[in-house]
Write a protein that holds these residues in place. Structure first.
Motif, PDB file in Angstrom:
ATOM      1  N   SER A 135     -17.574   4.144  -4.850  1.00  0.00           N
ATOM      2  CA  SER A 135     -16.143   4.650  -5.198  1.00  0.00           C
ATOM      3  C   SER A 135     -16.054   5.769  -4.641  1.00  0.00           C
ATOM      4  CB  SER A 135     -15.860   4.431  -6.702  1.00  0.00           C
ATOM      5  OG  SER A 135     -14.808   5.199  -7.166  1.00  0.00           O
ATOM      6  N   ASP A 190     -11.196   4.181 -10.611  1.00  0.00           N
ATOM      7  CA  ASP A 190     -11.347   2.758 -10.205  1.00  0.00           C
ATOM      8  C   ASP A 190      -9.715   2.402  -9.592  1.00  0.00           C
ATOM      9  OD1 ASP A 190     -13.568   2.171 -11.203  1.00  0.00           O
ATOM     10  OD2 ASP A 190     -13.307   1.190 -12.820  1.00  0.00           O
ATOM     11  N   THR A 191      -9.796   1.449  -8.679  1.00  0.00           N
ATOM     12  CA  THR A 191      -8.611   1.136  -8.255  1.00  0.00           C
ATOM     13  C   THR A 191      -8.406  -0.499  -8.559  1.00  0.00           C
ATOM     14  OG1 THR A 191      -9.641   0.517  -6.224  1.00  0.00           O
ATOM     15  CG2 THR A 191      -8.618   2.589  -6.260  1.00  0.00           C
ATOM     16  N   SER A 236     -10.885  -3.818 -12.432  1.00  0.00           N
ATOM     17  CA  SER A 236     -11.398  -2.463 -11.960  1.00  0.00           C
ATOM     18  C   SER A 236     -12.132  -2.960 -10.663  1.00  0.00           C
ATOM     19  CB  SER A 236     -12.443  -1.717 -13.182  1.00  0.00           C
ATOM     20  OG  SER A 236     -11.657  -1.647 -14.086  1.00  0.00           O
ATOM     21  N   GLN A 274       1.738   0.731 -11.279  1.00  0.00           N
ATOM     22  CA  GLN A 274       0.872   1.765 -12.162  1.00  0.00           C
ATOM     23  C   GLN A 274       1.827   1.825 -13.109  1.00  0.00           C
ATOM     24  OE1 GLN A 274       0.765   4.997  -9.530  1.00  0.00           O
ATOM     25  NE2 GLN A 274      -1.228   4.769  -8.990  1.00  0.00           N
ATOM     26  N   GLY A 284      -6.934   0.496  -2.662  1.00  0.00           N
ATOM     27  CA  GLY A 284      -6.118  -0.063  -3.866  1.00  0.00           C
ATOM     28  C   GLY A 284      -5.364   1.000  -4.698  1.00  0.00           C
ATOM     29  N   THR A 285      -4.702   0.453  -5.430  1.00  0.00           N
ATOM     30  CA  THR A 285      -3.949   1.188  -6.407  1.00  0.00           C
ATOM     31  C   THR A 285      -4.680   1.825  -7.229  1.00  0.00           C
ATOM     32  OG1 THR A 285      -2.139  -0.585  -6.154  1.00  0.00           O
ATOM     33  CG2 THR A 285      -1.814   0.923  -8.014  1.00  0.00           C
ATOM     34  N   PRO A 286      -4.552   3.123  -7.310  1.00  0.00           N
ATOM     35  CA  PRO A 286      -5.215   3.933  -8.621  1.00  0.00           C
ATOM     36  C   PRO A 286      -4.783   3.562  -9.938  1.00  0.00           C
ATOM     37  CG  PRO A 286      -4.484   5.516  -6.734  1.00  0.00           C
ATOM     38  CD  PRO A 286      -4.029   4.098  -6.661  1.00  0.00           C
ATOM     39  N   TYR A 302       3.409   0.817  -5.185  1.00  0.00           N
ATOM     40  CA  TYR A 302       2.270   0.702  -6.372  1.00  0.00           C
ATOM     41  C   TYR A 302       2.613   1.455  -7.379  1.00  0.00           C
ATOM     42  CZ  TYR A 302      -0.188   4.672  -3.887  1.00  0.00           C
ATOM     43  OH  TYR A 302      -0.625   6.109  -3.424  1.00  0.00           O
ATOM     44  N   LEU A 332      -2.620   7.725  -4.138  1.00  0.00           N
ATOM     45  CA  LEU A 332      -4.089   7.467  -3.197  1.00  0.00           C
ATOM     46  C   LEU A 332      -4.305   8.580  -2.337  1.00  0.00           C
ATOM     47  CD1 LEU A 332      -6.456   5.407  -3.309  1.00  0.00           C
ATOM     48  CD2 LEU A 332      -5.302   4.444  -1.461  1.00  0.00           C
ATOM     49  N   TYR A 351     -12.039   2.331  -2.481  1.00  0.00           N
ATOM     50  CA  TYR A 351     -10.759   3.161  -2.242  1.00  0.00           C
ATOM     51  C   TYR A 351      -9.492   2.614  -1.994  1.00  0.00           C
ATOM     52  CZ  TYR A 351      -7.936   6.119   0.649  1.00  0.00           C
ATOM     53  OH  TYR A 351      -7.135   7.019   1.204  1.00  0.00           O
ATOM     54  N   CYS A 382       0.706  -1.143  -0.037  1.00  0.00           N
ATOM     55  CA  CYS A 382      -0.025  -0.188  -0.078  1.00  0.00           C
ATOM     56  C   CYS A 382       0.614   1.240   0.289  1.00  0.00           C
ATOM     57  CB  CYS A 382      -1.110  -0.018   1.105  1.00  0.00           C
ATOM     58  SG  CYS A 382      -0.141   0.036   2.679  1.00  0.00           S
TER      59      CYS A 382
END
Length: 810
Positions: A470, A496-497, A427, A137, A433-435, A133, A458, A431, A128
């Motif tokens: 969301s 989405d994350t 998807s 990404q 989670g990895t954007p 992350y 995030l 909240y 996290c």
RNA sequence: GCGAGAGUGGUGGAACUGGUAGACACACUGGACUUAGGAUCCAGCUCCGGUUACGGAAUGGGAGUUCGACUCUCCCCUCUCGCACCA
């Protein structure tokens, strides 16, 4: 510290020593053979449970053993730290998921340290953190650029309770894998990873993983679900349209008498339009869309469907076939259309019976006569083709190929392979989670966030919604952005994350260079350490996590980042930790500490009623048949806890908890402790005897032979099969043999030497299992070098092989 | 229904390529030490018969291969896990 074994004192002393000496820290060393030992990292849910203890104990023993064998061992630990429980807890306690998560990590890290596991803590990662992350990404963008990540509108599994989308893998017989509530279908724009591109390769390599349990590779093969068949086009009567079907039974095309389309199939609506059937069809489609896919596919679910009012033409038989839409046809599989052969497929048979549709027999069994009017079930066996025109008389197995070729020739179909595996929907409208690093620009469309702008952090100030949903989409400061391509301010971030399984699909690579800042990982280091030599975890991840990780490794290989495609060389799936369930007639399930032992019976502490001891099941909080590791640590210490976990059963089998068994383990350690101290004065300054047994006689000689046999047995039990339970019992035998030596009698030098060798061997052999205990005695026996830097003992090749032989001669 | 695995004393489990079934432990029983022991040490402990010597049976059930089977083959029963209208 002599007379009494005090585990807490011993353990805190050595844990402090290990921490200070940094002996578990590793780096790449081309001189040494590497060994990457990995256990599945935990979700920081609050506290360590017995499943973790077992998993990590098994791993730690192997890590310590391999170190003693001279390997350069990488043994890391970290946290699978994104996920919904953090969010739910935050909503319930009005705190922030990050706070909750980091607190849990701190608690659990302490517990792991208290258990004496030999991790290289400098490699610890938490998924996290932006440092982690960020690279996820980055990888997402790479995948997007390659077309490996894409967006489409589709029906998804939606859990109303969790307010999020679930992957197919996360739906268990119609229920959410996490909260067990009903899953329903919803149409949404979603991000997907194109795992189906690798379906064939993932399948083929299932047979090239000899170090994996067959059970797991079989499950993966079934999940991928390859079927070989043909795609055939059926022209619609009085229309330019045609319907493509996928079938594995093209040998039965002549027996196809009607067509079934999935309710979501685009032709259903368009074909029925304007026919008298239109209203019924719309009603049916409407009704089906409200139901989730999985409950629609339960076996006891009645088959039903409606006629669309249109017909299609069987391209081989020329038969005019009514087109139905039916609940058992799935849009996600094949083409969403089924050619129905009621005589030779049970589902089609049932459907035909219900709606009075014709059956045509096309495969005649070798051993009996069948009549399509009187048959009571579909005939799915082999036979010879009949009613099949030019193919009559052909064995149906041969006809599979011939008909497929004929279809290709006539350009009405082709040989096809179909997979059950579908693309991985990642998807999540959540909240924690990895954007997803994408920007939607009014002008440019979808634009990835440039590498220099990563990570997309995030935001910490998102308001978590009581009912889920969301949170990012309501946060203006997050969504509003500038298009990196055209600079337009009319751009919005994707809200989405990612599915948390994305983090765990590559963490094992990050461990190789956990703090690397110039890329997702240091290629050289990954190529030194990877693949993982031994991976250990629960079978519950047989499909999800393990398949995704294999997929990611292939993606990374195709991006030129790694040089291998299988991440885990050997896999051990450890069994569950179980305990009997205890119920009170008035209070229901009881925790072990709520039960009072009163002689023969046990009663509930709250009401005194006699309790019912039920069956042995997997430990779970809801059934209250759990043991808190902390209580064991307090009462017996880490070494006894570890010892019991290994002794009660071999690692791959389930372990039945037994308080008396733990007690037995504790007694065993005390027995070694006492023996050692009772002869300490005579052996402390003596060299262990390492000569030939011929120089000895009587029971001392027998003991000496036994020591060598034990070393051999323990070595092979650990090396070849990870059967720690039999390794421990071999050491127990040796200890029993030591007790047969009379210590009151005068101890001559030869006897002292053998005793020293015996005690040292016991300590060394047990050191991976009970490391603190072993260190303590090892030092007390006068050894200067710590046990961690001592080699695994070797045995005389001339020792008799058989353990229980009376003929113990050389 | 399909696929995989398992079934051995009162209990957890051993027996690796066929070679003394039940290692090791838990529980239980007896003995020793002892003011006492729920500590420790020693011994017994598959079942049936017999005071002993010993005899018979036994690895879910049934057949088979073999000098010899917990182990290999076939059929059946039970349990666990996974998948489940996949065309």
């Amino acid at each position: 510290m002599a007379e009494k074994y005090d585990p807490n004192a011993v353990e805190s002393k050595w844990q402090a020593f290990w921490e200070k000496s940094k002996l578990f820290k590793v780096k790449e060393d081309p001189e040494k053979e590497k060994y990457y030992l990995l256990e599945m990292f935990p979700y920081p849910s609050g506290k360590i449970h017995m499943g973790h203890v077992r998993n990590y104990t098994i791993g730690d023993v192997i890590a310590r053993y391999k170190r003693m064998r001279g390997f350069n061992v990488l043994h890391p630990m970290g946290w699978d730290a994104f996920g919904m429980p953090a969010e739910n807890a935050a909503i319930a306690n009005k705190t922030h998921p990050a706070g909750w998560t980091y607190e849990n990590i701190d608690t659990m890290r302490l517990q792991l340290k208290r258990l004496g596991f030999s991790y290289d803590w400098e490699r610890e990662i938490a998924t996290c953190t932006p440092e982690y992350y960020r690279w996820e990404q980055w990888l997402f963008v790479k995948m997007y650029e390659k077309g490996m990540a894409y967006r489409k509108e589709s029906f998804v599994n939606w859990c109303d309770n969790c307010q999020t989308v679930l992957a197919n893998e996360q739906v268990e017989s119609g229920m959410c894998w996490r909260c067990s509530s009903q899953v329903r279908q919803k149409k949404l724009w979603q991000w997907f990873f194109r795992i189906t591109d690798y379906a064939e390769d993932l399948l083929v390599y299932c047979d090239k993983l000899p170090g994996w349990p067959e059970k797991v590779t079989t499950m993966q093969k079934n999940w991928i679900g390859k079927s070989i068949g043909a795609e055939i086009r059926f022209p619609v009567d009085n229309s330019k349209e045609s319907i493509a079907v996928f079938t594995t039974r093209q040998d039965t095309v002549f027996g196809a008498t009607f067509m079934c389309l999935a309710p979501e199939h685009p032709l259903v609506i368009s074909l029925s339009k304007g026919t008298p059937r239109e209203k019924d069809v719309l009603e049916f489609v409407e009704r089906m869309s409200g139901q989730d896919r999985s409950s629609r596919t339960l076996e006891n679910y009645e088959k039903e469907g409606v006629f669309t009012g249109m017909y299609c033409i069987n391209p081989l038989s020329g038969r005019r076939m009514p087109i139905y839409t039916a609940n058992f046809a799935l849009m996600e599989y094949g083409t969403g259309a089924v050619m129905s052969v009621p005589a030779h497929d049970q589902r089609d048979f049932d459907f035909a019976q219900k709606y009075g549709l014709d059956k045509v027999l096309v495969v005649k069994p070798y051993d009996k006569e069948l009549d399509s009017n009187s048959m009571t079930e579909a005939y799915t066996g082999e036979g010879v083709l009949v009613n099949s025109g030019r193919f009559d008389g052909l064995e149906n197995r041969k006809a599979l190929d011939e008909i497929a070729e004929y279809l290709e020739e006539k350009n009405i179909g082709k040989k096809t392979v179909s997979f059950r595996l579908r693309d991985w929907g990642i998807s999540r409208q959540r909240y924690w989670g990895t954007p997803i690093p994408m920007i939607h620009c009014k002008k440019c469309g979808m634009v990835p966030v440039p590498e220099k702008d990563l990570p997309v952090i995030l935001p910490e100030d998102a308001a978590l919604l009581e009912g889920g949903g969301s949170p990012l989409s309501t946060l203006d400061s997050f969504t509003r952005t500038v298009c990196p391509k055209c600079g337009s301010a009319d751009a919005k971030r994707d809200t989405d994350t990612m599915d948390t399984f994305v983090e765990s699909s590559w963490y094992f690579m990050r461990y190789c260079s956990p703090h690397f800042e110039d890329g997702i990982f240091d290629k050289n280091k990954v190529n030194y350490w990877m693949p993982v030599d031994q991976y250990i975890g629960g079978v519950e991840h047989a499909i999800l996590h393990l398949l995704y990780s294999r997929y990611f490794t292939r993606v990374l290989k195709d991006l030129g980042l790694v040089e291998f495609k299988e991440p885990f060389d050997r896999l051990l799936t450890q069994g569950m930790v179980c305990k009997e369930i205890v119920t009170c007639p008035r209070h229901g399930f009881l925790f072990p500490e709520e039960v009072e032992e009163t002689g023969a019976d046990s009663v509930c502490k709250k009401c005194g009623s006699q309790v019912v001891v039920g069956r042995v099941e997997k430990m779970s909080k809801s059934k209250k048949n759990v043991i808190d590791p902390n209580i064991l640590l307090e009462q017996y210490g880490a070494d006894t806890t570890r010892l019991f976990c290994l002794f009660a059963a071999p690692p791959e089998k389930s372990l039945e908890w037994s308080d008396q068994g733990v007690e037995g383990g504790y007694r065993f350690l005390n027995r070694i402790w006492r023996f050692t101290w009772s002869c300490m004065d005579s052996i402390k300054d003596v060299e262990p005897f390492e000569g030939s047994p011929g120089e000895l006689e009587g029971n001392v000689r027998e003991l000496y032979v036994k020591i060598h046999q034990t070393i051999k047995k323990v070595s092979s039990d650990i090396e070849e099969r990870f059967h720690f339970n039999t390794a421990i019992s071999a050491v127990m035998e040796l200890v029993n043999a030591m007790y047969a030596i009379d210590l009151k009698e005068k101890i001559d030098p030869a006897k002292a030497g053998v005793l020293k060798f015996a005690v040292q061997s016991v300590v060394l052999l047990l050191s991976p299992i009970v490391p603190h205990f072993a260190e303590e005695l090892w030092k007390a026996l006068g050894n200067e070098t710590g046990i961690l830097l001592t080699s695994w003992p070797s045995y005389r090749e001339d020792a008799p092989v058989k353990m229980h032989s009376n003929l113990m001669t050389f």
